[in-house]
Scaffold this motif. Structure first.
Motif, PDB file in Angstrom:
ATOM      1  N   ALA A 216      51.566  35.190  48.742  1.00  0.00           N
ATOM      2  CA  ALA A 216      51.869  33.897  49.369  1.00  0.00           C
ATOM      3  C   ALA A 216      50.860  33.564  50.453  1.00  0.00           C
ATOM      4  CB  ALA A 216      53.279  33.926  49.948  1.00  0.00           C
ATOM      5  N   ILE A 217      50.483  34.542  51.290  1.00  0.00           N
ATOM      6  CA  ILE A 217      49.519  34.252  52.355  1.00  0.00           C
ATOM      7  C   ILE A 217      48.155  33.981  51.757  1.00  0.00           C
ATOM      8  CG2 ILE A 217      48.689  36.597  52.864  1.00  0.00           C
ATOM      9  CD1 ILE A 217      49.704  33.944  55.437  1.00  0.00           C
ATOM     10  N   GLY A 218      47.823  34.654  50.644  1.00  0.00           N
ATOM     11  CA  GLY A 218      46.549  34.377  49.978  1.00  0.00           C
ATOM     12  C   GLY A 218      46.501  32.956  49.441  1.00  0.00           C
ATOM     13  N   LEU A 219      47.591  32.520  48.784  1.00  0.00           N
ATOM     14  CA  LEU A 219      47.648  31.143  48.283  1.00  0.00           C
ATOM     15  C   LEU A 219      47.606  30.145  49.420  1.00  0.00           C
ATOM     16  CD1 LEU A 219      50.284  31.592  45.450  1.00  0.00           C
ATOM     17  CD2 LEU A 219      47.894  30.968  45.158  1.00  0.00           C
ATOM     18  N   THR A 220      48.224  30.495  50.559  1.00  0.00           N
ATOM     19  CA  THR A 220      48.200  29.594  51.716  1.00  0.00           C
ATOM     20  C   THR A 220      46.786  29.437  52.249  1.00  0.00           C
ATOM     21  OG1 THR A 220      50.438  30.255  52.320  1.00  0.00           O
ATOM     22  CG2 THR A 220      49.130  29.186  54.013  1.00  0.00           C
ATOM     23  N   GLN A 221      46.085  30.555  52.486  1.00  0.00           N
ATOM     24  CA  GLN A 221      44.733  30.494  53.040  1.00  0.00           C
ATOM     25  C   GLN A 221      43.770  29.799  52.077  1.00  0.00           C
ATOM     26  OE1 GLN A 221      43.816  31.230  56.086  1.00  0.00           O
ATOM     27  NE2 GLN A 221      45.905  31.867  56.608  1.00  0.00           N
ATOM     28  N   MET A 222      43.892  30.099  50.793  1.00  0.00           N
ATOM     29  CA  MET A 222      43.025  29.425  49.828  1.00  0.00           C
ATOM     30  C   MET A 222      43.392  27.946  49.689  1.00  0.00           C
ATOM     31  SD  MET A 222      40.658  31.466  48.810  1.00  0.00           S
ATOM     32  CE  MET A 222      40.650  31.855  50.593  1.00  0.00           C
ATOM     33  N   GLY A 223      44.664  27.625  49.924  1.00  0.00           N
ATOM     34  CA  GLY A 223      45.049  26.219  49.943  1.00  0.00           C
ATOM     35  C   GLY A 223      44.426  25.490  51.108  1.00  0.00           C
ATOM     36  N   LEU A 224      44.389  26.147  52.276  1.00  0.00           N
ATOM     37  CA  LEU A 224      43.752  25.546  53.449  1.00  0.00           C
ATOM     38  C   LEU A 224      42.252  25.355  53.236  1.00  0.00           C
ATOM     39  CD1 LEU A 224      45.619  27.503  56.269  1.00  0.00           C
ATOM     40  CD2 LEU A 224      45.905  25.093  55.683  1.00  0.00           C
ATOM     41  N   LYS A 225      41.652  26.202  52.406  1.00  0.00           N
ATOM     42  CA  LYS A 225      40.230  26.061  52.084  1.00  0.00           C
ATOM     43  C   LYS A 225      39.992  25.135  50.889  1.00  0.00           C
ATOM     44  CE  LYS A 225      38.287  28.578  55.198  1.00  0.00           C
ATOM     45  NZ  LYS A 225      37.385  27.936  56.179  1.00  0.00           N
ATOM     46  N   GLY A 226      41.070  24.620  50.287  1.00  0.00           N
ATOM     47  CA  GLY A 226      40.935  23.700  49.167  1.00  0.00           C
ATOM     48  C   GLY A 226      40.639  24.364  47.842  1.00  0.00           C
ATOM     49  N   VAL A 227      40.611  25.689  47.795  1.00  0.00           N
ATOM     50  CA  VAL A 227      40.266  26.406  46.559  1.00  0.00           C
ATOM     51  C   VAL A 227      41.349  26.219  45.495  1.00  0.00           C
ATOM     52  CG1 VAL A 227      39.801  28.678  45.570  1.00  0.00           C
ATOM     53  CG2 VAL A 227      38.874  28.076  47.816  1.00  0.00           C
ATOM     54  N   ASN A 228      42.616  26.201  45.922  1.00  0.00           N
ATOM     55  CA  ASN A 228      43.713  26.056  44.957  1.00  0.00           C
ATOM     56  C   ASN A 228      43.615  24.733  44.199  1.00  0.00           C
ATOM     57  OD1 ASN A 228      44.684  28.472  45.873  1.00  0.00           O
ATOM     58  ND2 ASN A 228      46.205  27.584  47.243  1.00  0.00           N
ATOM     59  N   PHE A 229      43.366  23.642  44.952  1.00  0.00           N
ATOM     60  CA  PHE A 229      43.263  22.326  44.322  1.00  0.00           C
ATOM     61  C   PHE A 229      42.053  22.270  43.396  1.00  0.00           C
ATOM     62  CE2 PHE A 229      42.745  17.499  44.995  1.00  0.00           C
ATOM     63  CZ  PHE A 229      43.559  17.231  43.903  1.00  0.00           C
ATOM     64  N   GLN A 230      41.002  22.970  43.764  1.00  0.00           N
ATOM     65  CA  GLN A 230      39.777  22.941  42.970  1.00  0.00           C
ATOM     66  C   GLN A 230      39.923  23.709  41.667  1.00  0.00           C
ATOM     67  OE1 GLN A 230      36.378  24.526  45.004  1.00  0.00           O
ATOM     68  NE2 GLN A 230      34.936  24.000  43.372  1.00  0.00           N
ATOM     69  N   PHE A 231      40.617  24.856  41.689  1.00  0.00           N
ATOM     70  CA  PHE A 231      40.610  25.738  40.524  1.00  0.00           C
ATOM     71  C   PHE A 231      41.981  25.924  39.862  1.00  0.00           C
ATOM     72  CE2 PHE A 231      36.915  27.234  43.010  1.00  0.00           C
ATOM     73  CZ  PHE A 231      35.929  27.073  42.059  1.00  0.00           C
ATOM     74  N   LEU A 232      43.095  25.804  40.598  1.00  0.00           N
ATOM     75  CA  LEU A 232      44.400  26.153  40.042  1.00  0.00           C
ATOM     76  C   LEU A 232      45.171  24.943  39.526  1.00  0.00           C
ATOM     77  CD1 LEU A 232      45.596  28.895  42.560  1.00  0.00           C
ATOM     78  CD2 LEU A 232      44.420  29.169  40.374  1.00  0.00           C
ATOM     79  N   TRP A 233      45.262  23.892  40.309  1.00  0.00           N
ATOM     80  CA  TRP A 233      46.022  22.711  39.862  1.00  0.00           C
ATOM     81  C   TRP A 233      45.245  21.429  40.183  1.00  0.00           C
ATOM     82  CZ3 TRP A 233      48.614  26.566  42.763  1.00  0.00           C
ATOM     83  CH2 TRP A 233      48.516  26.449  44.147  1.00  0.00           C
ATOM     84  N   SER A 234      44.031  21.373  39.658  1.00  0.00           N
ATOM     85  CA  SER A 234      43.150  20.237  39.938  1.00  0.00           C
ATOM     86  C   SER A 234      43.700  18.926  39.389  1.00  0.00           C
ATOM     87  CB  SER A 234      41.759  20.499  39.356  1.00  0.00           C
ATOM     88  OG  SER A 234      41.840  20.754  37.957  1.00  0.00           O
ATOM     89  N   ASP A 235      44.564  18.997  38.367  1.00  0.00           N
ATOM     90  CA  ASP A 235      45.127  17.770  37.776  1.00  0.00           C
ATOM     91  C   ASP A 235      46.504  17.435  38.340  1.00  0.00           C
ATOM     92  OD1 ASP A 235      42.926  17.389  36.126  1.00  0.00           O
ATOM     93  OD2 ASP A 235      43.738  18.739  34.582  1.00  0.00           O
ATOM     94  N   SER A 236      46.933  18.121  39.409  1.00  0.00           N
ATOM     95  CA  SER A 236      48.265  17.894  39.971  1.00  0.00           C
ATOM     96  C   SER A 236      48.170  17.568  41.455  1.00  0.00           C
ATOM     97  CB  SER A 236      49.154  19.128  39.748  1.00  0.00           C
ATOM     98  OG  SER A 236      49.250  19.455  38.392  1.00  0.00           O
ATOM     99  N   PRO A 237      47.720  16.384  41.788  1.00  0.00           N
ATOM    100  CA  PRO A 237      47.580  16.026  43.215  1.00  0.00           C
ATOM    101  C   PRO A 237      48.920  15.998  43.950  1.00  0.00           C
ATOM    102  CG  PRO A 237      47.201  14.122  41.800  1.00  0.00           C
ATOM    103  CD  PRO A 237      47.234  15.310  40.908  1.00  0.00           C
ATOM    104  N   ASP A 238      49.993  15.652  43.236  1.00  0.00           N
ATOM    105  CA  ASP A 238      51.301  15.620  43.908  1.00  0.00           C
ATOM    106  C   ASP A 238      51.696  17.015  44.386  1.00  0.00           C
ATOM    107  OD1 ASP A 238      51.532  12.918  43.446  1.00  0.00           O
ATOM    108  OD2 ASP A 238      52.570  13.182  41.534  1.00  0.00           O
ATOM    109  N   PHE A 239      51.478  18.029  43.547  1.00  0.00           N
ATOM    110  CA  PHE A 239      51.807  19.395  43.965  1.00  0.00           C
ATOM    111  C   PHE A 239      50.855  19.879  45.054  1.00  0.00           C
ATOM    112  CE2 PHE A 239      51.480  24.054  43.445  1.00  0.00           C
ATOM    113  CZ  PHE A 239      52.792  24.374  43.734  1.00  0.00           C
ATOM    114  N   GLU A 240      49.597  19.453  45.010  1.00  0.00           N
ATOM    115  CA  GLU A 240      48.637  19.881  46.022  1.00  0.00           C
ATOM    116  C   GLU A 240      49.072  19.437  47.419  1.00  0.00           C
ATOM    117  OE1 GLU A 240      45.413  20.982  48.347  1.00  0.00           O
ATOM    118  OE2 GLU A 240      46.238  21.754  46.481  1.00  0.00           O
ATOM    119  N   ARG A 241      49.648  18.233  47.520  1.00  0.00           N
ATOM    120  CA  ARG A 241      50.078  17.740  48.840  1.00  0.00           C
ATOM    121  C   ARG A 241      51.227  18.578  49.406  1.00  0.00           C
ATOM    122  NH1 ARG A 241      49.326  12.877  46.119  1.00  0.00           N
ATOM    123  NH2 ARG A 241      51.553  12.608  45.797  1.00  0.00           N
TER     124      ARG A 241
END
Length: 715
Positions: A216-241
């Motif tokens: 969870a902390i890894g996903l949080t930190q990578m989310g703060l760096k925008g990596v999750n939106f770039q590689f994991l759910w790039s087609d889901s802007p609603d979930f990214e927010r």
């Protein structure tokens, strides 16, 4: 389009306000934009570019503007003068957590040249630059100047680090950032997989909670760096927010549960346990609010995270002080101290108290990796603690075993003497108990025999009564039949005398007919036929009763035989015919049954006992009056045969139902029963590997259902 009055004002005023502080681009490339280069304005509501042009902009206090949180937006304005040869420059806003960035580029005459926008409301793939930061083409030709207004909306604090790069410089910077993110992700995965394997080995839930916290902390930190939106759910802007607040809350919950479990808070510190559970609830509230208000959920999560970081550190210090042997608490103190230091460095960078560089930008990720490593060391140390405790336990067990051996040796001498004394006493007691047991068995055998004799007496009385009626009928017909036969013999002698006389034939015939009329030979023939028929019926009835008696008694009752259950029921009813009064209607509903492997004589005894009790209950309720019904049904289902015997007698309450099969239990008056009949029934059905159930309601009647297998299985 800008309003005319604003255009006139800006054309006159802006050269004096902005040109002297323009960002001058040379040939060196990368150029950070600091407090001397820009002006900022913070709005608590969303405003348009036309309104922003008329707002009072101020110079920020630090090179990296930090405007705090707002539901509105932040505005930044600056001018760029390209004094170099390169025409292609990239404006970089190095904060992936913005919700939307809009760049307005104006010509020197304040005519809007272009509007550029990057938003998290659209898929990541729509961006020109596939980078988690916000990148825009400046498009300032060499030797010219442009004015820029930038609108920034974000649910997170409005920290706005900006710089201008050449394309090749951007590529190098992006490569370095991706490499650092990859290293961090590698650390996360290594810690998670390693400790999950340890969990599978030791089955300690602390390891599982730690794995959940790390992921969870890894996903949080990578989310703060925008990596999750770039590689994991790039087609889901609603979930990214929602993702950063969601994973940060999950990380907080996992950290608190891990702390409670690993430091054994619930066992040793009840009040602290309640406090930490309160923080868990606060994170849960943030997750619930996230579905309705993203900004409020972020504020709740941020407050809960701050309280958790401080609380866990204080708790770890408190546990380490109060439980010196709890070495895991010391690891906790070190781990959370490192995390807080890293967070502090990151915050000081945002407020301009520390320089903005790679170390300060990645201080939280670095501290988080060190923290996870220290916590992993703590978990590894716990294995050593387990090993040490096991060794101590084994040593203590060995000492205890030796002490027990000594005690055993000392006690053996005493025990041997006591055993001899006790053995003698037990032998005497055993002899006494054996005598008592033999006496009890004899008494039990006598009582069972008494029950059988009682049944035999009832059987004998019934059979005697049943046989007496047809025998009497035969006996009463003998005397009239002798008289009629004597008359026949006399008639034969008279007819013989007439036949042998010398009288004419006509005269002989006349005398014979006169004699026949005088003796009423026709009536005599009818009477003889009637008497013979009565004697024949009586003999048949007697034969039927004897047959039923033979079927009922079954001398081969100690061996398994194939028998007709319906025939056994009929023979029992014949035996009991004398006690079935005229007011009792017997309803037989027999199915076609296969031959059943059983002890026929014992089963007939079961039928006799149950039907006798049913008749007793009916007579007690109706007292000889009509209305009594005795219903007997048989059914076969392929493997079992079911026999149900139901009456509409007095019924029985629940407490009697529970005791009905107990030996010596009876509800009859003294002298009317021994209390062994139903006990014999139960044991006989169990001997057949069957079951017997009772359904009864007081005042309505009782139903016994017997189920026995068609074939008796051995063993």
């Amino acid at each position: 389009m800008v309003k005319p009055l604003y255009t006139v004002f800006l054309l006159v005023a802006l050269p004096f306000i902005v040109v002297g502080q323009a960002v001058v681009l040379g040939n060196e490339g990368k150029r950070p934009i600091g407090s001397d280069d820009l002006l900022v304005y913070k709005s608590d509501t969303y405003i348009s570019i036309d309104s922003a042009l008329n707002k009072p902009f101020n110079r920020p206090d630090a090179d990296i503007p930090n405007l705090g949180s707002t539901r509105g937006q932040a505005w930044v304005m600056f001018a760029v003068e390209n004094a170099g040869r390169e025409a292609n420059h990239i404006l970089k806003l190095a904060n992936p957590n913005y919700d939307e960035v809009v760049v307005y580029r104006f010509l020197p005459n304040m005519e809007l040249e272009e509007r550029l926008m990057i938003s998290k409301n659209v898929p990541f793939g729509d961006r020109k630059y596939q980078d988690p930061n916000y990148l825009f083409d400046l498009k300032v030709p060499p030797g010219e100047q442009r004015f820029f207004y930038i609108s920034v909306k974000s649910r997170t604090p409005l920290i706005i680090p900006m710089s201008i790069l050449l394309p090749e410089q951007y590529i190098n910077t992006a490569t370095d950032e991706q490499m650092l993110s990859g290293i961090y992700i590698g650390v996360i995965l290594i810690m998670a997989v390693y400790n999950f394997l340890l969990f599978l080995s030791v089955l300690d839930r602390s390891y599982l909670y730690y794995v959940g916290y790390v992921l969870a902390i890894g996903l949080t930190q990578m989310g703060l760096k925008g990596v999750n939106f770039q590689f994991l759910w790039s087609d889901s802007p609603d979930f990214e927010r929602l993702s950063v607040v969601l994973f940060a809350s999950i990380a907080g919950i996992a950290a608190l549960i891990f702390t409670i479990n690993f430091l054994e808070i619930k066992t040793y510190f009840r009040r602290i346990h309640v406090l930490l559970l309160g923080l868990v609830i606060l994170f849960c509230v943030a997750i619930v609010v996230l579905a309705f208000d993203n900004y409020l959920a972020f504020m709740i999560m941020q407050s809960a995270t701050t309280l958790t970081a401080v609380s866990v550190l204080i708790v770890a210090v408190y546990v380490a002080y109060n439980r010196p042997k709890a070495t895991q608490a010391r690891f906790f103190v070190s781990a959370w101290s490192v995390l807080l230091v890293g967070s502090l460095i990151f915050m000081l960078k945002d407020y301009g108290l520390l320089p903005y560089n790679t170390f300060t930008v990645y201080s939280v990720q670095a501290a988080s990796a060190i923290e996870m490593a220290l916590l992993s060391f703590a978990l590894a140390d716990k294995i050593n603690v387990y090993k040490k405790e096991k060794e101590e336990s084994q040593e203590q067990a060995l000492l205890t075993l030796k002490e027990n051996e000594r005690l055993v040796r000392e006690q053996n001498v005493v025990l041997e003497q006591r055993v001899q004394e006790r053995t003698h006493a037990l032998q005497e007691t055993n002899t006494s108990l054996q005598d008592a047991l033999n006496h009890l068995k004899e008494t039990q055998a006598q009582l069972v025999e008494a029950e059988k004799m009682a049944s035999l007496g009832q059987l004998t009385a019934g059979v005697a009564h049943e046989i007496n009626n047809p025998i009497n009928f035969v006996t009463s017909n003998v005397a009239p039949l002798k008289r009629d036969i004597r008359i026949v013999w006399d008639a034969m002698e008279a007819i013989q005398r007439v036949a042998l006389s010398d009288l004419p034939v006509n005269e002989k015939e006349h005398q014979i007919n006169s004699y026949k009329e005088e003796q009423d030979i026709e009536y005599l023939k009818t009477e003889i036929d009637f008497l013979l028929k009565g004697m024949h019926d009586g003999a048949n009835r007697t034969a039927e009763i004897v047959k039923s008696l033979r079927i009922f008694s079954r001398v081969d009752e100690d061996s398994l035989k194939f028998a007709d259950i319906n025939e056994g029921l009929d023979s029992t009813l014949v035996i009991l015919n004398s006690v079935i009064r005229e007011g009792i209607h017997v309803d037989r509903q027999y199915a076609k049954l296969p031959m059943v492997e059983c002890y026929p004589g014992k089963l007939n005894q079961v039928f006799l006992n149950i039907i006798t009790n049913a008749i007793y209950a009916i007579n007690k309720k109706f007292n000889g009056n009509s209305g009594g019904i005795l219903e007997i049904c048989t059914v076969a289902d392929g493997e079992n045969v079911s026999i149900s015997i139901q009456d509409n007698g007095t019924g029985m309450p629940q407490d009697i139902k529970e005791k009905i099969f107990e030996p010596f239990f009876t509800t009859k008056e003294v002298g009317e029963g021994t209390g062994l009949g139903m006990s014999i029934v139960y044991n006989t059905i169990k001997k057949h590997k069957g079951e017997i159930t009772i359904e009864s309601q007081v005042g309505e009647g009782t139903k016994f259902t017997i189920v026995i297998p068609i074939i008796q299985q051995n063993g």
